[in-house]
Design a protein around this motif. Structure first.
Motif, PDB file in Angstrom:
ATOM      1  N   HIS A 166       0.836  -1.138   0.246  1.00 50.70           N
ATOM      2  CA  HIS A 166      -0.415   0.208   0.306  1.00 50.70           C
ATOM      3  C   HIS A 166       0.714   0.605   0.353  1.00 50.70           C
ATOM      4  O   HIS A 166       1.671   1.594   0.705  1.00 50.70           O
ATOM      5  N   SER A 167       0.547   2.205  -0.956  1.00 51.24           N
ATOM      6  CA  SER A 167       1.583   2.948  -0.662  1.00 51.24           C
ATOM      7  C   SER A 167       0.953   4.099   0.163  1.00 51.24           C
ATOM      8  O   SER A 167       1.986   5.473   0.344  1.00 51.24           O
ATOM      9  N   LYS A 168      -0.294   4.162   0.430  1.00 50.73           N
ATOM     10  CA  LYS A 168      -0.351   5.175   1.633  1.00 50.73           C
ATOM     11  C   LYS A 168       0.321   4.990   2.279  1.00 50.73           C
ATOM     12  O   LYS A 168      -0.113   5.581   3.400  1.00 50.73           O
ATOM     13  N   GLU A 169       0.833   4.149   2.852  1.00 52.90           N
ATOM     14  CA  GLU A 169       1.553   3.553   4.464  1.00 52.90           C
ATOM     15  C   GLU A 169       2.956   3.820   4.079  1.00 52.90           C
ATOM     16  O   GLU A 169       3.723   4.181   4.915  1.00 52.90           O
ATOM     17  N   PHE A 170       3.064   3.076   2.615  1.00 52.57           N
ATOM     18  CA  PHE A 170       4.940   2.798   2.858  1.00 52.57           C
ATOM     19  C   PHE A 170       5.315   4.011   1.704  1.00 52.57           C
ATOM     20  O   PHE A 170       6.370   4.174   1.605  1.00 52.57           O
ATOM     21  N   GLY A 171       4.293   5.271   1.115  1.00 52.32           N
ATOM     22  CA  GLY A 171       5.371   6.118   0.555  1.00 52.32           C
ATOM     23  C   GLY A 171       5.128   5.631  -1.367  1.00 52.32           C
ATOM     24  O   GLY A 171       5.253   3.982  -1.750  1.00 52.32           O
ATOM     25  N   VAL A 218      -5.654   3.841  -4.841  1.00 56.23           N
ATOM     26  CA  VAL A 218      -5.045   4.373  -4.031  1.00 56.23           C
ATOM     27  C   VAL A 218      -3.768   2.658  -4.802  1.00 56.23           C
ATOM     28  O   VAL A 218      -4.024   1.821  -4.891  1.00 56.23           O
ATOM     29  N   PRO A 219      -2.508   4.016  -5.538  1.00 54.85           N
ATOM     30  CA  PRO A 219      -1.261   2.594  -6.356  1.00 54.85           C
ATOM     31  C   PRO A 219      -0.902   2.269  -5.305  1.00 54.85           C
ATOM     32  O   PRO A 219      -0.723   1.876  -3.791  1.00 54.85           O
ATOM     33  N   TRP A 220      -0.520   0.587  -5.776  1.00 57.69           N
ATOM     34  CA  TRP A 220      -0.305  -0.323  -5.329  1.00 57.69           C
ATOM     35  C   TRP A 220       1.597  -0.369  -5.354  1.00 57.69           C
ATOM     36  O   TRP A 220       1.646   0.314  -6.323  1.00 57.69           O
ATOM     37  N   LEU A 221       2.155  -0.816  -4.996  1.00 56.92           N
ATOM     38  CA  LEU A 221       3.954  -0.327  -4.993  1.00 56.92           C
ATOM     39  C   LEU A 221       4.018  -2.951  -5.562  1.00 56.92           C
ATOM     40  O   LEU A 221       3.483  -3.843  -4.510  1.00 56.92           O
ATOM     41  N   TYR A 222       4.976  -2.441  -6.042  1.00 52.31           N
ATOM     42  CA  TYR A 222       5.768  -3.940  -6.254  1.00 52.31           C
ATOM     43  C   TYR A 222       7.150  -3.735  -6.611  1.00 52.31           C
ATOM     44  O   TYR A 222       8.034  -2.993  -6.800  1.00 52.31           O
ATOM     45  N   VAL A 223       8.189  -4.786  -5.008  1.00 45.50           N
ATOM     46  CA  VAL A 223       9.195  -5.123  -5.411  1.00 45.50           C
ATOM     47  C   VAL A 223       9.506  -5.861  -5.976  1.00 45.50           C
ATOM     48  O   VAL A 223       8.916  -6.927  -5.045  1.00 45.50           O
TER      49      VAL A 223
END
Length: 1191
Positions: free
Chosen positions: A171-176, A225-230
């Motif tokens: 979650h980008s809201k939580e981790f930026g 809200v965007p999601w991040l993918y590493v």
């Protein structure tokens, strides 16, 4: 140790007296075989007795006993059903364990949650280390194709497992977010402010005005809200589509690429069908399997079943957008960081509605209410742009229509409120009969109040109460008698007029009034009569027109029997009715029509026009007659037969196969008759024959083994007799016509005045290979083209340097723009093929290259332009400072940088070049000699010496090979012109060298060179002798100095000039030397002239020192890197990597001047006596068999 195997026995759990819990074995066979050998050597009888077959209860033939890896039971391989031929390798389980495993409940599919937490840095280190160890090479050197191939190999492998980790759905809201965000936590720079408000910012895109998602108030994680993918290598996302079939956009911030596979939306159902077909057991247990993101299938498998699949590699800084219902999957090539979000535009609305219907069938939860979203947007139209407003209007209309249909179906099941009897819709409080609405309660079904007394209904909660309302747009109907479900309810008679038909109750409220008609007791489908009408003497028997109602319910037509019964009733009424005559006349017209229709039907075959006219007349009567249906069937048959006749008998055009299939399909709907059966059989036979010929033509078009033109012509000739339009036969005919035209073109080219050009032959070969016809001439053309390419490749290897930026044609043609220094430098710095060819600078077009005369004329003009341009360039470069001083100044060298120390001057163009940018003459590679004028110190820049400059003998060998080619090449024409130019120059040089003013100095120069060698011996020509103690000795001064140091020490002792020439003699030599340097050919006469001119000048000590310094610096650098060029060349020669050079190739390298290629390609020529050079006159050139061209 038993039988060569090492056994390690260990216990699991506490130290108790359990038997062996686990046996670890190491050896060439699996553990299941190892246990067999343990049994034979174990002494415990109880231990041995436990190893018996569970089927036959015997323990013999223990070499064929098989141990189950699940329950440790034993089985003979020949006792199993079916028996096994040998002991299987690997893990084996008995039928009992297999059955137990099959009865276990299936495990849910999915990915396990990792227990370890990473920072971005630690995850990257882990990912890079994993990839480097897996592929055994640095991560940046692993090709994407190798990773892709290995990924699908692992997916398809059953035995091999590889576990990787994927930081997905963060979650980008939580981790930026990876994009700048105005969250007030930190101050943004002006550049970040620009990106923070950009529409391409994935935090902004879902809430843009054109996005539908901006009308949803909630922050839906992953959609709004965007999601991040590493990711790391092999981390994958399985086949899936987005929630609500929305668009998705993925941005790769940094890292290694991400490989995507996509399927278009129109093929989504096909993909689902293929997956269900290939893995039915998975979808039986989990119907919504594709919504769980746990299913991977090789794209090659999908494409093999007809599913279109596309792929791409997403690199850092690139967006990837998926469209509604477009299935996609993929994997990461390595460590990377991406961000994704959904968005919905106006064109998504229909797809979103279809997705809700799809979810309803799968019983899948929705992320948000689609209907609420549509209604919310429709309630605020001022907030929508034009396109979105139009799309919302259309969706709202569909939504309302669907809701009306559902509500109507509900009302038909439960009944309408206003149709209840009056005593059932009276208010319990005021006793008023409710019509428009009333309030009722679920728990108190007997209670009912009007809205004025809503508080007096009951004491139940408001949630239990509901509103019953009147439907103002519904035509009131009530259940009627069993005779007719469409009857209007009977109306009570009026007290004011016994003959008046009163309106239906409630009709004042409904504008769509249902007309009432007089009826008879014999007609079960008629509207019932008004009570008491049998006693009414003034009843009107006509049907009201009701013209004022646009949506009136049409009254059913009377049959002939009903009309007769109605007339009989009218005659029995006790009153006078003037309409009896009209009804009687109608009956007579009906009977006359029946007789005419029967007469027309008895005449075979009736004309379609006559039948159509009869049907129209019968429709105007308003009475159903039995002959009407026969007329309709007969008309359909006649129309179909007429269409078939017109289609098949048309002399102008052939019948397309779809039209033929349509006629057959239409014929199946027509009533059968002998004529129809005959036509259907004819059509079906014709279609079968046409399809058979189409298949034969398709086989000819697609067969790997092509057929000759004669075979195809025979097939086409036979197919011409079929009166059908055959697309494949037509394609075959076109292919045959193209093949014949191709053969005609080949014959025209081969029979022309000149040999055909290579470009024409290549074009014919390309066309001939694409034709589905076997062409005998094609193989011959391919051989000719291959031979021409082989000759051109050989000529390229002869002329072109390694990694040359010039083409062969450019090297062979004169450089017409030689006077433009800037254009030459621009050529050198650009990529190959980006600049204008020398053939174009000569004014030659592609068509001119086909004319030998035009090539020769242009070549002659180019020679003059090259000479004049070089003179201008030499004059311009001579104005520059010599040597150039370091510091800012005009651009120089091929690098375009200002001049600096260590500059070399080109002997041809007189320009200056950095020693580090070009190849220079090597003094240390030649034999030491006091004849310094013979040292190969001549420097030509890479702009002037564009090729290897082979010897004339090598070029003549190429021309002899060219003579044997039945193909004309532009390079061949240019090579002939270059050879003629070189021979002409050679003749001029020989004449000048043989003149008395030049021959004498040449002889003196040769004598001086021989005297210098004899005086000093090997290396003593520099004045370094042992007698005077100048030569260092190994005993006193250590090892002997290198050849470069010896040359450097001898430079102060060089003397010159050694010859003197008059101005009248020197000037022709210098002009001839300049023209010789322009030739891309090595000639001995050019070397002789250059040595002669060198001897008339003082020794160029500054040039010698610079060359020696450059070579010493190069050797020091090579030794420091361990890459000594001489040692490397020797090692390559020992390994056999260097191919042996031909004799004609060795000689040009000894006499060729320096060039801009590899230093090994420009060895220094040794001294040569004058008059020894070999050349060819024009007559000798013609005797070699070289083909001369006119002009």
């Amino acid at each position: 140790q038993i039988g060569g195997f090492s056994i390690k026995i260990g216990f699991l759990g506490d130290r108790d007296n359990k038997p062996w819990d686990k046996i670890y074995c190491s050896g060439p066979e699996p553990c299941t075989k190892m246990t067999m050998r343990l049994r034979r050597s174990h002494s415990n009888s109880q231990f041995v007795d436990s190893y018996i077959c569970r089927i036959c209860s015997r323990g013999d033939e223990d070499d064929k006993l098989l141990l189950c890896d699940g329950c440790d039971d034993n089985y003979h391989i020949f006792c199993l059903l079916p028996p096994l031929p040998e002991i299987p390798k690997g893990i084996w389980r008995c039928p009992k364990c297999v059955m137990a495993e099959c009865k276990r409940p299936p495990e849910a599919f999915g990915f396990e949650q990792a227990t370890r937490e990473y920072t971005l840095q630690s995850f990257g280190e882990m990912a890079d280390a994993f990839k480097a160890d897996y592929f055994n090479m640095p991560v940046h050197m692993v090709p994407t194709e190798l990773v892709e191939k290995e990924f699908w190999r692992l997916v398809n492998s059953i035995e091999e497992d590889v576990t990787v980790e994927y930081g997905a759905d963060i979650h980008s809201k939580e981790f930026g977010s990876g994009f700048p965000v105005r969250d007030g936590k930190r101050r943004l720079s002006p550049e970040e402010e620009e990106y923070a408000g950009s529409g391409w910012n994935l935090n902004v895109m879902p809430v843009l005005q054109q996005s539908v998602l901006c009308h949803i108030n909630a922050d839906i994680s992953g959609m709004k809200v965007p999601w991040l993918y590493v990711g790391m290598v092999f981390s994958a996302f399985c086949w899936h589509i987005e929630d609500h079939w929305s668009y998705s956009i993925n941005y790769l911030h940094w890292g290694e690429p991400k490989t995507w596979y996509g399927v278009p939306s129109f093929a989504a159902e096909h993909l689902e069908e293929v997956m269900k077909k290939l893995t039915p057991e998975l979808f039986e247990s989990q119907p919504d399997l594709l919504h769980q993101l746990v299913t991977l299938m090789n794209p090659n498998t999908l494409m093999a079943h007809g599913v279109p699949v596309v792929r791409t590699n997403q690199c850092a800084g690139e967006f990837v957008i998926t469209f509604p219902r477009a299935y996609h999957s993929g994997f990461n090539q390595g460590y990377n960081f991406a961000e994704a979000v959904n968005f919905c535009t106006a064109d998504w609305l229909p797809a979103g509605r279809q997705c809700i219907e799809h979810y309803r069938r799968l019983r899948r939860y929705c992320v948000f209410s689609h209907e609420e979203l549509i209604c919310k947007m429709a309630a605020s139209p001022e907030k929508l742009d034009l396109n979105l407003a139009a799309a919302v209007h259309k969706e709202m209309f569909v939504l309302v229509q669907e809701e009306r249909k559902l509500r109507k179906a509900l009302l038909e099941k439960v009944g309408a409120f206003e149709l209840l009897p009056d005593d059932e819709r009276q208010c319990d409080k005021c006793k008023t009969t409710c019509f428009l609405s009333a309030l009722a309660c679920y728990d108190c079904p007997q209670g009912l109040v009007c809205l004025y007394h809503m508080d007096d209904l009951c004491k139940c909660p408001r949630s239990k109460q509901y509103l019953s309302a009147h439907c103002p747009r519904r035509v009131p109907t009530v259940p009627s008698s069993a005779h007719c479900p469409r009857r209007v309810p009977p109306v009570p008679s009026s007290a004011h007029c016994p003959c008046r038909v009163p309106p239906v109750p409630g009709s004042a409220h409904c504008p769509r009034r249902v007309p009432t008609v007089p009826s008879s007791a014999h007609c079960p489908r008629r509207v019932p009569t008004v009570p008491g009408s049998a006693r009414c003497p003034c009843r009107v028997p006509t049907v009201p027109s009701n013209a004022h109602c646009p949506r009136r319910v049409p009254a059913p037509a009377l049959t002939v029997e009903e009309l007769r019964a109605f007339l009989e009733q009218m005659n029995q009424l006790p009153c006078v009715m003037h309409q009896i005559g009209d009804v009687q006349a109608l009956l007579e017209r009906v009977e006359a029509f029946q007789a005419e229709a029967r007469a027309a039907l008895d005449v075979p075959p009736p004309a379609p026009g006559t039948l159509q006219e009869l049907l129209e007349r019968g429709a105007r009567l308003g009475v159903e007659v039995p002959e009407g249906r026969r007329l309709e069937r007969q008309l359909a048959q006649a129309a179909w037969l007429e269409e078939v006749t017109a289609t098949l008998r048309s002399p102008r055009a052939r019948v397309p196969l779809p039209v033929m299939r349509g006629l057959i399909q239409a014929g199946r709907t027509v009533a059968p008759s002998p004529a129809v059966d005959v036509a259907m059989a004819e059509l079906q036979e014709l279609l079968t024959i046409a399809q058979r010929w189409e298949e034969k033509a398709q086989m000819c078009l697609e067969a790997r083994q092509k057929h000759p033109p004669a075979t195809l012509a025979a097939i086409i000739k036979e197919a011409e007799n079929i009166p059908a339009l055959l697309p494949n036969i037509q394609a075959l005919k076109e292919a045959l016509a193209k093949a014949r035209a191709w053969i005609a073109d080949v014959e025209e080219i081969q029979n022309g005045d000149h040999y055909p050009c290579l470009d024409d032959l290549e074009g014919l070969v390309a066309v001939g290979r694409d034709l589905p016809v076997r062409l005998e001439e094609l193989r011959q053309l391919e051989v000719q083209v291959g031979t021409a390419h082989s000759w051109r490749d050989k000529a390229s290897r002869t002329f072109l340097k390694k990694n040359s930026c010039y083409t062969l044609l450019e090297v062979l043609c004169p450089c017409a723009d030689a006077g433009s220094d800037s254009s030459k430098r621009l050529k050198w710095r650009q990529e190959p093929g980006l600049y204008r060819l020398d053939a174009e600078s000569l004014g030659l077009s592609a068509q001119d290259l086909r004319d030998p005369g035009a090539v020769i004329v242009a070549f002659k003009e180019g020679e003059q332009k090259e000479k004049e341009g070089m003179l201008r360039l030499r004059h311009a470069n001579a104005q520059k400072a010599a040597p150039p001083l370091p510091g800012p100044g005009p651009p120089s060298c091929v690098c375009g940088q200002p001049a600096g120390p260590g500059m070399l001057q080109c002997q041809l163009c007189r320009d200056w070049f950095h020693g580090s940018c070009v190849a220079w003459p090597r003094l240390g590679a030649q034999k030491p000699s006091p004849a310094w004028w013979e040292w190969d110190a001549k420097f030509l820049c890479p702009l002037c010496q564009r090729s290897r400059r082979p010897r004339l003998e090598t070029i003549l060998a190429l021309l002899v090979a060219l003579q044997k080619l039945p193909v004309r090449l532009p390079e061949g024409e240019a090579l002939q012109c270059l050879t003629e130019r070189a021979i002409t120059w050679q003749d001029r040089a020989r004449q000048l060298l043989a003149s008395p003013d030049v021959a004498g100095p040449l002889e003196r120069l040769a004598v001086l060179a021989l005297q210098g060698v004899d005086l000093g011996g090997s290396g003593a020509g520099f004045g370094v002798s042992v007698e005077n103690g100048d030569a260092p000795s190994p005993e006193k001064n250590g090892p002997l100095p290198s050849e470069l140091e010896a040359l450097s020490a001898a430079l102060p002792r060089l003397q010159g000039p050694v010859l003197e020439l008059s101005e009248g003699t020197r000037r022709p030599l210098e002009e001839l030397m300049m023209e010789g340097d322009l030739l891309e050919v090595t000639l001995d006469e050019a070397q002789s002239i250059w040595r002669l001119l060198q001897a008339t000048r003082p020794p160029p000590l500054a040039l010698f020192r610079l060359l020696l310094e450059l070579e010493q610096a190069e050797r020091r650098g090579a030794r420091a890197r361990g890459r000594d060029p001489e040692k490397r060349r020797k090692r390559r020669a020992e390994r056999g990597d260097l191919p042996p050079l031909a004799k004609e190739e060795l000689e040009p390298k000894r006499s060729r001047g320096p060039e801009g290629g590899d230093p090994r390609d420009s060895p220094t020529p040794g001294p040569q006596a004058p008059g020894v050079s070999v050349g060819y006159s024009l007559g000798q050139w013609g005797d070699c068999g070289v083909r001369r061209v006119p002009g």
